[in-house]
Scaffold this motif. Structure first.
Motif, PDB file in Angstrom:
ATOM      1  N   ARG A  35      -3.306  14.483  41.995  1.00 50.93           N
ATOM      2  CA  ARG A  35      -4.165  15.664  41.973  1.00 50.93           C
ATOM      3  C   ARG A  35      -4.014  16.522  43.235  1.00 50.93           C
ATOM      4  O   ARG A  35      -2.934  17.004  43.524  1.00 50.93           O
ATOM      5  N   ASP A  36      -5.084  16.707  44.003  1.00 53.09           N
ATOM      6  CA  ASP A  36      -5.033  17.581  45.179  1.00 53.09           C
ATOM      7  C   ASP A  36      -4.074  17.077  46.254  1.00 53.09           C
ATOM      8  O   ASP A  36      -3.642  17.862  47.114  1.00 53.09           O
ATOM      9  N   ASP A  37      -3.745  15.782  46.232  1.00 50.98           N
ATOM     10  CA  ASP A  37      -2.799  15.236  47.219  1.00 50.98           C
ATOM     11  C   ASP A  37      -1.449  15.964  47.159  1.00 50.98           C
ATOM     12  O   ASP A  37      -0.756  16.081  48.173  1.00 50.98           O
ATOM     13  N   ILE A  38      -1.095  16.431  45.968  1.00 46.52           N
ATOM     14  CA  ILE A  38       0.209  17.067  45.789  1.00 46.52           C
ATOM     15  C   ILE A  38       0.321  18.323  46.654  1.00 46.52           C
ATOM     16  O   ILE A  38       1.330  18.530  47.340  1.00 46.52           O
ATOM     17  N   ASN A  39      -0.728  19.163  46.606  1.00 49.97           N
ATOM     18  CA  ASN A  39      -0.689  20.413  47.366  1.00 49.97           C
ATOM     19  C   ASN A  39      -1.137  20.247  48.816  1.00 49.97           C
ATOM     20  O   ASN A  39      -0.607  20.912  49.705  1.00 49.97           O
ATOM     21  N   ASN A  60      -7.182  28.576  55.063  1.00 51.31           N
ATOM     22  CA  ASN A  60      -7.876  27.607  54.209  1.00 51.31           C
ATOM     23  C   ASN A  60      -7.001  26.385  53.951  1.00 51.31           C
ATOM     24  O   ASN A  60      -5.808  26.379  54.265  1.00 51.31           O
ATOM     25  N   ALA A  61      -7.606  25.362  53.377  1.00 50.00           N
ATOM     26  CA  ALA A  61      -6.947  24.066  53.228  1.00 50.00           C
ATOM     27  C   ALA A  61      -5.695  24.097  52.367  1.00 50.00           C
ATOM     28  O   ALA A  61      -4.792  23.279  52.544  1.00 50.00           O
ATOM     29  N   GLY A  62      -5.621  25.041  51.423  1.00 53.27           N
ATOM     30  CA  GLY A  62      -4.470  25.071  50.520  1.00 53.27           C
ATOM     31  C   GLY A  62      -3.362  26.018  50.922  1.00 53.27           C
ATOM     32  O   GLY A  62      -2.355  26.138  50.219  1.00 53.27           O
ATOM     33  N   SER A  63      -3.500  26.679  52.063  1.00 56.26           N
ATOM     34  CA  SER A  63      -2.544  27.719  52.446  1.00 56.26           C
ATOM     35  C   SER A  63      -1.126  27.205  52.664  1.00 56.26           C
ATOM     36  O   SER A  63      -0.165  27.923  52.422  1.00 56.26           O
ATOM     37  N   GLY A  64      -0.980  25.986  53.114  1.00 54.98           N
ATOM     38  CA  GLY A  64       0.345  25.469  53.426  1.00 54.98           C
ATOM     39  C   GLY A  64       1.109  24.928  52.240  1.00 54.98           C
ATOM     40  O   GLY A  64       2.275  24.536  52.380  1.00 54.98           O
ATOM     41  N   SER A  65       0.490  24.881  51.073  1.00 57.37           N
ATOM     42  CA  SER A  65       1.162  24.320  49.903  1.00 57.37           C
ATOM     43  C   SER A  65       2.238  25.275  49.409  1.00 57.37           C
ATOM     44  O   SER A  65       2.144  26.491  49.566  1.00 57.37           O
ATOM     45  N   LEU A  66       3.267  24.729  48.824  1.00 53.07           N
ATOM     46  CA  LEU A  66       4.353  25.552  48.288  1.00 53.07           C
ATOM     47  C   LEU A  66       3.840  26.500  47.210  1.00 53.07           C
ATOM     48  O   LEU A  66       4.373  27.590  47.026  1.00 53.07           O
ATOM     49  N   ALA A  67       2.793  26.069  46.516  1.00 53.94           N
ATOM     50  CA  ALA A  67       2.230  26.899  45.450  1.00 53.94           C
ATOM     51  C   ALA A  67       1.239  27.921  45.993  1.00 53.94           C
ATOM     52  O   ALA A  67       0.709  28.733  45.235  1.00 53.94           O
ATOM     53  N   ARG A  68       0.997  27.896  47.334  1.00 55.85           N
ATOM     54  CA  ARG A  68       0.050  28.810  47.978  1.00 55.85           C
ATOM     55  C   ARG A  68      -1.282  28.781  47.239  1.00 55.85           C
ATOM     56  O   ARG A  68      -1.837  29.806  46.828  1.00 55.85           O
ATOM     57  N   SER A  71      -7.916  28.389  48.079  1.00 60.32           N
ATOM     58  CA  SER A  71      -8.991  27.422  48.260  1.00 60.32           C
ATOM     59  C   SER A  71     -10.107  28.040  49.082  1.00 60.32           C
ATOM     60  O   SER A  71      -9.861  28.812  50.002  1.00 60.32           O
ATOM     61  N   ASP A  72     -11.347  27.708  48.727  1.00 59.20           N
ATOM     62  CA  ASP A  72     -12.494  28.162  49.497  1.00 59.20           C
ATOM     63  C   ASP A  72     -12.818  27.170  50.612  1.00 59.20           C
ATOM     64  O   ASP A  72     -13.713  27.411  51.418  1.00 59.20           O
ATOM     65  N   ALA A  73     -12.110  26.050  50.641  1.00 63.28           N
ATOM     66  CA  ALA A  73     -12.396  24.994  51.610  1.00 63.28           C
ATOM     67  C   ALA A  73     -11.702  25.277  52.944  1.00 63.28           C
ATOM     68  O   ALA A  73     -10.506  25.569  52.981  1.00 63.28           O
ATOM     69  N   TYR A  74     -12.464  25.183  54.015  1.00 63.63           N
ATOM     70  CA  TYR A  74     -11.913  25.303  55.367  1.00 63.63           C
ATOM     71  C   TYR A  74     -12.137  23.961  56.054  1.00 63.63           C
ATOM     72  O   TYR A  74     -13.228  23.653  56.506  1.00 63.63           O
ATOM     73  N   ARG A  75     -11.100  23.132  56.087  1.00 65.21           N
ATOM     74  CA  ARG A  75     -11.196  21.778  56.628  1.00 65.21           C
ATOM     75  C   ARG A  75     -10.015  21.496  57.560  1.00 65.21           C
ATOM     76  O   ARG A  75      -9.171  20.624  57.282  1.00 65.21           O
ATOM     77  N   PRO A  76      -9.907  22.219  58.655  1.00 64.90           N
ATOM     78  CA  PRO A  76      -8.739  22.099  59.523  1.00 64.90           C
ATOM     79  C   PRO A  76      -8.548  20.721  60.146  1.00 64.90           C
ATOM     80  O   PRO A  76      -7.418  20.281  60.330  1.00 64.90           O
TER      81      PRO A  76
END
Length: 226
Positions: A35-39, A60-68, A71-76
């Motif tokens: 699931r989310d581990d992939i991105n 945001n938490a999902g910015s670095g994923s290849l799929a861009r 995400s509303d989550a900010y968890r640096p």
């Protein structure tokens, strides 16, 4: 009870908590990325490049994923721990699960410390921690790599509360700074740390302690700014 005996009891109890933590989650150590581990981990370019560390804290938490992934989550801080894991383990899933398990055990040990501070009862502290470390309600947060934000934020929330209580009895600048730092690290781990001021107020209410505004307001301000 003499001091050496007290230390032996603490050592035995802490060791048992650690053993139980690893025993309960040993079967999760080989779990794959799902699931989310992939991105967030497997296909995240940011955690694989230390030059991107500032991006982790600015996006945001999902910015670095290849799929861009949006995400509303900010968890640096959670993402930063993945960066550390990747630098050690690469994409060997075992390392990520070990980190999650260690964080879960750390939370259990902090609960042990907090309960002892509140009630001065090591047996109560021990059984409370054991119940927490083996309770199935924590399964997803520990065995699911992307659930790391929960034990990570919980550890800093507990540290903040512990330092807060200690400061009420001994006004130390080191404790004061530790409270503020723990609060900041908690909300950088996961947004559920926003509940921290409520937990502090609950402590004051339950134990009938007078609120010191010079201590409570800075903590509340950090939450408000976030």
């Amino acid at each position: 009870m003499n001091i050496p005996l007290q230390r032996k009891i603490i050592l035995i109890q802490v060791t048992l908590i650690i053993i139980m933590g690893f025993a309960v989650y040993a079967n999760s150590l080989k779990g794959e990325f799902i699931r989310d581990d992939i991105n967030l981990v497997k296909y995240n370019t940011y955690i694989k490049d230390w030059s991107k560390v500032l991006n982790i804290f600015m996006e945001n938490a999902g910015s670095g994923s290849l799929a861009r992934v949006k995400s509303d989550a900010y968890r640096p801080l959670q993402m930063f721990t993945y960066m550390i894991d990747y630098s050690i383990w690469g994409l060997n899933v075992l390392g990520y699960h070990i980190t999650n398990t260690l964080l879960h055990i750390l939370v259990a040990l902090l609960i042990y410390w907090l309960i002892y501070i509140l009630y001065n009862n090591r047996l109560l502290s021990f059984f409370t921690s054991i119940i927490f470390v083996v309770h199935p309600v924590n399964t997803e947060a520990v065995s699911y790599i992307s659930g790391r934000g929960d034990p990570l934020s919980a550890s800093f929330i507990l540290l903040c509360i512990i330092f807060y209580i200690k400061y009420l009895h001994s006004e130390s600048i080191a404790l004061y700074l530790s409270i503020l730092l723990s609060c900041m690290l908690a909300i950088l781990s996961k947004e559920n740390a926003l509940i921290l001021p409520i937990l502090l107020l609950l402590y004051h209410y339950a134990f009938k302690k007078r609120i010191k505004l010079k201590l409570f307001l800075p903590t509340l301000s950090i939450i408000f700014i976030y």
